[in-house]
Design a protein around this motif. Structure first.
Motif, mmCIF file in Angstrom:
data_model
loop_
_atom_site.group_PDB
_atom_site.id
_atom_site.type_symbol
_atom_site.label_atom_id
_atom_site.label_comp_id
_atom_site.label_asym_id
_atom_site.label_seq_id
_atom_site.Cartn_x
_atom_site.Cartn_y
_atom_site.Cartn_z
ATOM 1 N N ALA A 90 0.823 -1.202 0.000
ATOM 2 C CA ALA A 90 0.000 0.000 0.000
ATOM 3 C C ALA A 90 0.864 1.261 0.000
ATOM 4 O O ALA A 90 0.376 2.341 -0.300
ATOM 5 N N SER A 91 2.138 1.121 0.351
ATOM 6 C CA SER A 91 3.044 2.270 0.394
ATOM 7 C C SER A 91 3.890 2.309 -0.860
ATOM 8 O O SER A 91 4.240 1.273 -1.408
ATOM 9 N N TRP A 92 4.239 3.508 -1.280
ATOM 10 C CA TRP A 92 5.063 3.654 -2.480
ATOM 11 C C TRP A 92 6.016 4.826 -2.292
ATOM 12 O O TRP A 92 5.804 5.695 -1.433
ATOM 13 N N ILE A 93 7.068 4.818 -3.102
ATOM 14 C CA ILE A 93 8.024 5.923 -3.122
ATOM 15 C C ILE A 93 8.358 6.210 -4.577
ATOM 16 O O ILE A 93 8.046 5.415 -5.472
ATOM 17 N N ASN A 103 15.289 6.475 4.794
ATOM 18 C CA ASN A 103 14.214 5.516 5.033
ATOM 19 C C ASN A 103 12.879 6.075 4.543
ATOM 20 O O ASN A 103 12.032 6.463 5.326
ATOM 21 N N ASN A 104 12.678 6.094 3.236
ATOM 22 C CA ASN A 104 11.454 6.694 2.689
ATOM 23 C C ASN A 104 10.227 5.820 2.924
ATOM 24 O O ASN A 104 9.119 6.322 3.066
ATOM 25 N N CYS A 105 10.425 4.498 2.921
ATOM 26 C CA CYS A 105 9.280 3.598 3.085
ATOM 27 C C CYS A 105 8.810 3.552 4.539
ATOM 28 O O CYS A 105 7.683 3.177 4.806
ATOM 29 N N GLY A 106 9.675 3.893 5.456
ATOM 30 C CA GLY A 106 9.312 3.846 6.868
ATOM 31 C C GLY A 106 9.651 2.518 7.509
ATOM 32 O O GLY A 106 9.794 2.438 8.727
ATOM 33 N N TYR A 135 17.188 6.921 8.937
ATOM 34 C CA TYR A 135 18.187 6.136 8.214
ATOM 35 C C TYR A 135 17.995 4.654 8.496
ATOM 36 O O TYR A 135 17.239 4.283 9.385
ATOM 37 N N CYS A 136 18.733 3.823 7.712
ATOM 38 C CA CYS A 136 18.606 2.382 7.894
ATOM 39 C C CYS A 136 19.940 1.774 8.296
ATOM 40 O O CYS A 136 20.200 1.596 9.474
ATOM 41 N N SER A 137 20.814 1.474 7.325
ATOM 42 C CA SER A 137 22.095 0.867 7.667
ATOM 43 C C SER A 137 23.272 1.773 7.327
ATOM 44 O O SER A 137 24.418 1.377 7.485
ATOM 45 N N CYS A 138 23.016 2.966 6.866
ATOM 46 C CA CYS A 138 24.073 3.933 6.606
ATOM 47 C C CYS A 138 23.635 5.268 7.218
ATOM 48 O O CYS A 138 22.479 5.651 7.069
ATOM 49 N N ILE A 139 24.546 5.924 7.887
ATOM 50 C CA ILE A 139 24.238 7.270 8.383
ATOM 51 C C ILE A 139 25.218 8.266 7.764
ATOM 52 O O ILE A 139 26.354 7.902 7.445
ATOM 53 N N PRO A 140 24.820 9.487 7.581
ATOM 54 C CA PRO A 140 25.768 10.473 7.035
ATOM 55 C C PRO A 140 26.944 10.670 7.994
ATOM 56 O O PRO A 140 26.744 10.745 9.206
#
Ligand SMILES: [Ca+2]
Ligand SMILES: [Ca+2]
Length: 164
Positions: A90-93, A103-106, A135-140
């Motif tokens: 139901a979610s899209w990017i 983390n656009n999908c959440g 973020y997910c597995s990489c941070i700035p």
């Protein structure tokens, strides 16, 4: 706006010379200079990032990225190449938001397997399990050594050499 390298769409149709993709209202797939999915403006030389389409700002010179036919029922009215579905269907990017570190999908399905297989963290990013929802597995790397924990293993404060 980036210059384009015309590319075929997901179905293998060549962009060059064809005026419309199926369901595309004259839209064209292209690849931006940063190697992301883009939208080819009517001038046929400007390739704008997918996420600039229907964002309320006229990005193409003549505003074709904000046309009503394209934007009236997003995402259904968008050409398929601009849209990627998340782990939750139901979610899209926008397609240029896959593997961009955010983390656009959440649920990180746009950044992590099994949803997506992304290349390792790029330059300017530090690999760790993020404690920050954004973020997910990489941070700035700009978040390294700032005296605030951003990785669950604290490696941003103790192992990361610092911003760039
Ligand atoms: Ca726009
Ligand atoms: Ca993303």
């Amino acid at each position: 706006m980036n210059k384009i390298s015309p590319q075929g769409d997901a179905n293998g149709n060549a962009a060059a010379g064809s005026k419309a993709l199926p369901g595309g209202e004259g839209a064209q797939a292209c690849v931006t200079q940063t190697n992301r999915t883009g939208f080819l403006c009517d001038d046929r030389s400007s390739c704008i990032p997918a996420s600039r389409v229907c964002d309320g700002v006229r990005t193409c010179a003549r505003g074709e990225d904000e046309e009503e036919a394209l934007c009236r029922a997003v995402p259904q009215s968008l050409p398929g190449f601009l849209v990627t579905h998340c782990g939750d269907p139901a979610s899209w990017i926008y397609s240029d938001q896959v593997c961009d570190g955010i983390n656009n999908c959440g649920d990180c399905s746009d950044e992590l397997s099994p949803g997506t297989t992304c290349p390792p963290c790029g330059p300017g990013w530090w690999r760790c399990p993020s404690t920050v929802f954004r973020y997910c597995s990489c941070i700035p790397r700009s978040l390294c050594r700032d005296h605030v924990q951003h990785c669950s293993d604290w490696s941003d404060e103790y192992s990361c050499p610092g911003p760039d």
